[in-house]
Scaffold this motif. Structure first.
Motif, PDB file in Angstrom:
ATOM      1  N   UNK A  70       5.677  20.811 -41.575  1.00 51.99           N
ATOM      2  CA  UNK A  70       4.875  21.030 -40.596  1.00 51.99           C
ATOM      3  C   UNK A  70       6.368  22.163 -40.373  1.00 51.99           C
ATOM      4  N   UNK A  71       7.184  21.995 -40.202  1.00 51.37           N
ATOM      5  CA  UNK A  71       7.983  23.032 -39.529  1.00 51.37           C
ATOM      6  C   UNK A  71       7.913  24.202 -40.769  1.00 51.37           C
ATOM      7  N   UNK A  72       7.734  23.702 -41.931  1.00 51.92           N
ATOM      8  CA  UNK A  72       8.297  25.121 -42.594  1.00 51.92           C
ATOM      9  C   UNK A  72       6.146  26.384 -42.254  1.00 51.92           C
ATOM     10  N   UNK A  73       5.507  25.148 -42.534  1.00 48.65           N
ATOM     11  CA  UNK A  73       3.822  25.221 -42.701  1.00 48.65           C
ATOM     12  C   UNK A  73       4.362  26.176 -40.342  1.00 48.65           C
ATOM     13  N   UNK A  74       4.953  25.704 -39.890  1.00 47.65           N
ATOM     14  CA  UNK A  74       4.857  26.580 -38.178  1.00 47.65           C
ATOM     15  C   UNK A  74       4.976  27.684 -38.549  1.00 47.65           C
ATOM     16  N   UNK A  75       6.590  28.056 -39.371  1.00 49.76           N
ATOM     17  CA  UNK A  75       7.395  29.017 -38.978  1.00 49.76           C
ATOM     18  C   UNK A  75       6.421  29.864 -39.732  1.00 49.76           C
ATOM     19  N   UNK A  76       5.803  30.420 -41.287  1.00 52.30           N
ATOM     20  CA  UNK A  76       4.716  30.940 -41.634  1.00 52.30           C
ATOM     21  C   UNK A  76       3.939  30.988 -40.700  1.00 52.30           C
ATOM     22  N   UNK A  77       3.301  29.949 -40.178  1.00 55.90           N
ATOM     23  CA  UNK A  77       1.945  30.750 -39.238  1.00 55.90           C
ATOM     24  C   UNK A  77       2.684  31.078 -37.901  1.00 55.90           C
ATOM     25  N   UNK A  78       2.968  31.145 -37.406  1.00 54.35           N
ATOM     26  CA  UNK A  78       4.110  31.684 -36.393  1.00 54.35           C
ATOM     27  C   UNK A  78       4.304  33.297 -36.579  1.00 54.35           C
ATOM     28  N   UNK A  79       4.900  33.416 -37.500  1.00 55.96           N
ATOM     29  CA  UNK A  79       4.941  34.656 -37.960  1.00 55.96           C
ATOM     30  C   UNK A  79       3.911  35.908 -38.321  1.00 55.96           C
ATOM     31  N   UNK A  80       2.965  35.319 -38.694  1.00 52.43           N
ATOM     32  CA  UNK A  80       1.746  35.678 -39.441  1.00 52.43           C
ATOM     33  C   UNK A  80       0.472  35.881 -37.924  1.00 52.43           C
ATOM     34  N   UNK A  81       1.062  35.505 -37.024  1.00 58.77           N
ATOM     35  CA  UNK A  81       0.142  35.815 -35.878  1.00 58.77           C
ATOM     36  C   UNK A  81      -1.177  34.649 -35.948  1.00 58.77           C
ATOM     37  N   UNK A  82      -1.005  33.791 -36.117  1.00 64.49           N
ATOM     38  CA  UNK A  82      -2.055  32.989 -36.966  1.00 64.49           C
ATOM     39  C   UNK A  82      -3.269  32.368 -35.395  1.00 64.49           C
ATOM     40  N   UNK A  83      -4.673  32.465 -35.698  1.00 65.38           N
ATOM     41  CA  UNK A  83      -5.891  32.305 -35.037  1.00 65.38           C
ATOM     42  C   UNK A  83      -4.884  31.319 -34.084  1.00 65.38           C
ATOM     43  N   UNK A  84      -5.908  30.030 -34.525  1.00 61.53           N
ATOM     44  CA  UNK A  84      -5.979  28.772 -34.591  1.00 61.53           C
ATOM     45  C   UNK A  84      -5.121  27.888 -35.785  1.00 61.53           C
ATOM     46  N   UNK A  85      -4.444  26.814 -35.611  1.00 59.96           N
ATOM     47  CA  UNK A  85      -3.661  25.802 -36.164  1.00 59.96           C
ATOM     48  C   UNK A  85      -4.230  24.550 -35.901  1.00 59.96           C
ATOM     49  N   UNK A  86      -4.791  23.081 -36.401  1.00 62.87           N
ATOM     50  CA  UNK A  86      -5.551  22.588 -36.584  1.00 62.87           C
ATOM     51  C   UNK A  86      -4.944  21.304 -37.348  1.00 62.87           C
ATOM     52  N   UNK A  97     -16.696  16.843 -36.360  1.00 63.25           N
ATOM     53  CA  UNK A  97     -15.631  17.658 -34.947  1.00 63.25           C
ATOM     54  C   UNK A  97     -14.830  18.859 -35.609  1.00 63.25           C
ATOM     55  N   UNK A  98     -14.198  18.876 -36.675  1.00 68.82           N
ATOM     56  CA  UNK A  98     -12.716  19.442 -37.133  1.00 68.82           C
ATOM     57  C   UNK A  98     -13.721  20.825 -37.597  1.00 68.82           C
ATOM     58  N   UNK A  99     -14.711  20.926 -37.893  1.00 67.86           N
ATOM     59  CA  UNK A  99     -15.665  22.411 -37.674  1.00 67.86           C
ATOM     60  C   UNK A  99     -16.561  23.121 -36.277  1.00 67.86           C
ATOM     61  N   UNK A 100     -16.883  22.427 -34.987  1.00 69.45           N
ATOM     62  CA  UNK A 100     -16.771  22.342 -34.212  1.00 69.45           C
ATOM     63  C   UNK A 100     -15.678  23.318 -33.176  1.00 69.45           C
ATOM     64  N   UNK A 101     -14.855  22.879 -33.728  1.00 71.60           N
ATOM     65  CA  UNK A 101     -13.732  23.167 -32.866  1.00 71.60           C
ATOM     66  C   UNK A 101     -12.816  24.911 -33.473  1.00 71.60           C
ATOM     67  N   UNK A 102     -13.814  24.858 -34.874  1.00 75.43           N
ATOM     68  CA  UNK A 102     -13.229  26.607 -34.666  1.00 75.43           C
ATOM     69  C   UNK A 102     -14.150  27.119 -33.613  1.00 75.43           C
ATOM     70  N   UNK A 103     -14.738  27.172 -32.961  1.00 70.53           N
ATOM     71  CA  UNK A 103     -15.612  28.018 -32.534  1.00 70.53           C
ATOM     72  C   UNK A 103     -15.099  27.680 -30.707  1.00 70.53           C
ATOM     73  N   UNK A 104     -15.254  26.293 -30.882  1.00 69.26           N
ATOM     74  CA  UNK A 104     -14.688  26.348 -29.593  1.00 69.26           C
ATOM     75  C   UNK A 104     -13.002  25.434 -29.546  1.00 69.26           C
ATOM     76  N   UNK A 105     -12.738  26.756 -27.837  1.00 73.59           N
ATOM     77  CA  UNK A 105     -11.006  26.096 -27.744  1.00 73.59           C
ATOM     78  C   UNK A 105     -10.636  25.313 -26.770  1.00 73.59           C
ATOM     79  N   UNK A 106     -10.947  24.109 -26.504  1.00 73.03           N
ATOM     80  CA  UNK A 106     -10.858  23.253 -25.291  1.00 73.03           C
ATOM     81  C   UNK A 106      -9.308  23.789 -24.569  1.00 73.03           C
ATOM     82  N   UNK A 107      -9.160  23.117 -23.479  1.00 74.42           N
ATOM     83  CA  UNK A 107      -7.639  23.181 -22.704  1.00 74.42           C
ATOM     84  C   UNK A 107      -6.397  22.820 -22.953  1.00 74.42           C
ATOM     85  N   UNK A 108      -7.129  21.122 -23.049  1.00 72.31           N
ATOM     86  CA  UNK A 108      -6.386  20.035 -23.557  1.00 72.31           C
ATOM     87  C   UNK A 108      -6.416  19.962 -25.095  1.00 72.31           C
ATOM     88  N   UNK A 109      -5.090  20.110 -25.250  1.00 68.62           N
ATOM     89  CA  UNK A 109      -4.781  20.069 -26.512  1.00 68.62           C
ATOM     90  C   UNK A 109      -4.510  18.704 -27.836  1.00 68.62           C
TER      91      UNK A 109
END
Ligand SMILES: NC(=O)c1ccc[n+]([C@@H]2O[C@H](COP(=O)([O-])OP(=O)(O)OC[C@H]3O[C@@H](n4cnc5c(N)ncnc54)[C@H](O)[C@@H]3O)[C@@H](O)[C@H]2O)c1
Length: 315
Positions: free
Chosen positions: A107-123, A226-238
């Motif tokens: 997870x550390x490794x994936x987060x590091x690369x995702x952050x570097x590439x400015x990913x829009x959404x991380x689920x 639910x995972x699919x719905x999340x592509x379109x919805x950005x709730x404030x709770x995490x």
């Protein structure tokens, strides 16, 4: 839109990838197809996905940052579903190192690369096990976590890594805590498929805590929706539970399976096993409030579908 799914050869990752491909998304699957359970099942899932021209597969271990970086540079994904990991509660008591590597370091490794590439959404696919044993039910997302085993501890650590990585970034992150997901093409190390395999082989099966544990079984199609719905919805709770909120005692589940399968199996009732939770019963009200018009599959219907698939394909 290009979407990365880690753990695409796994049970949940495979089902999510299939549905995304049905909806014509471009999917990049990453999995190291490890041997925690039958590699053959993972390869079968991967091969089914590979038939779709919009699917690209990379057999890569997430801890390998260099290879991840190459994948991100090549495909430029916008959304990451992080569903790879080392599951299994009891296995974690004997093999804690695998959980440190495949849950925390991966997870550390994936987060590091995702952050570097400015990913829009991380689920992220987390687990109900982070709650451990609780006194009040149903368990809400606000309850204090109480992880009891290395699996739960590393899932909670992964959540913290994700929060820390993306809290002050442009990446919209969300953590889903899954409650015992089941369905066709399910994991052979989980109770329902272990039970089905026992029926097939006419073998005795162990019922921990004499079958008195409660589990909040959640059908795979509901999780995928639910995972699919999340592509379109950005709730404030995490953080959200994904559960049916209708737990069933294992002994009653056994009776249901036997009735649907039309076959019985010999049971060995054994005592309480250290590290196992007595009851999982989540609340899904926060999820329903934020994701709207969500319904959950009745367990009898979900079991019928799972058993029909099992009878047809043998897994
Ligand atoms: N199935 C459930 O009931 C359930 C419940 C709670 C949480 N979860 C979580 O959801 C996620 C998906 O679960 P699942 O049931 O599909 O499990 P799964 O074991 O079927 O899938 C996980 C996949 O991740 C891959 N993987 C593991 N370590 C990897 C690494 N270092 N690099 C690349 N790939 C790696 C495995 O090969 C596997 O195919 C897991 O993180 C699990 O902890 C599942």
């Amino acid at each position: 839109m290009k979407i990365v799914i880690t753990g695409s050869s796994g049970f949940i990752g495979y089902h999510l990838a299939s549905e995304l491909l049905n909806r014509r998304y471009k999917v990049i699957g990453i999995d190291n197809n490890n041997n925690y359970y039958s590699n053959l099942i993972k390869k079968k899932r991967a091969n089914k996905l590979k038939k779709n021209k919009n699917f690209t597969f990379h057999k890569v271990n997430l801890v390998n940052e260099k290879k991840l970086e190459k994948i991100f540079l090549k495909h430029k994904p916008e959304i990451i579903f992080h569903l790879a990991g080392q599951p299994g509660v009891l296995y974690s008591l004997k093999h804690p190192k695998s959980y440190l590597i495949n849950n925390v370091i991966a997870t550390q490794s994936l987060c590091k690369i995702s952050k570097k590439h400015n990913i829009k959404k991380f689920i992220f696919g987390s687990s109900s096990s982070v709650y451990g044993d609780q006194k009040k039910f149903p368990i809400r997302e606000t309850f204090k976590e109480n992880p009891k085993n290395p699996y739960a501890k590393t899932k909670l650590s992964s959540e913290k890594i994700i929060e820390k990585s993306f809290k002050k970034s442009n990446t919209d992150y969300i953590i889903f805590r899954f409650f015992t997901v089941y369905g066709p093409f399910g994991r052979p190390d989980m109770f329902i498929h272990k039970f089905l395999n026992s029926i097939k082989k006419n073998k005795k099966i162990n019922l921990y805590n004499s079958g008195l544990n409660f589990r909040d079984f959640t059908y795979i199609d509901d999780v995928v929706k639910i995972l699919l719905k999340n592509i379109m919805i950005s709730p404030s709770k995490k953080i959200f539970n994904i559960c049916r909120s209708k737990p069933i005692k294992t002994i009653h589940l056994v009776q249901l399976i036997e009735k649907i399968f039309k076959k019985t199996v010999k049971i060995r009732k054994i005592g309480f096993v250290k590290g196992e939770m007595l009851k999982t019963h989540g609340s899904n009200s926060l999820l329903k409030k934020n994701f709207k018009s969500i319904s959950f599959t009745d367990i009898k219907y979900g079991l019928k579908k799972t058993i029909a698939f099992y009878k047809k394909y043998g897994y």
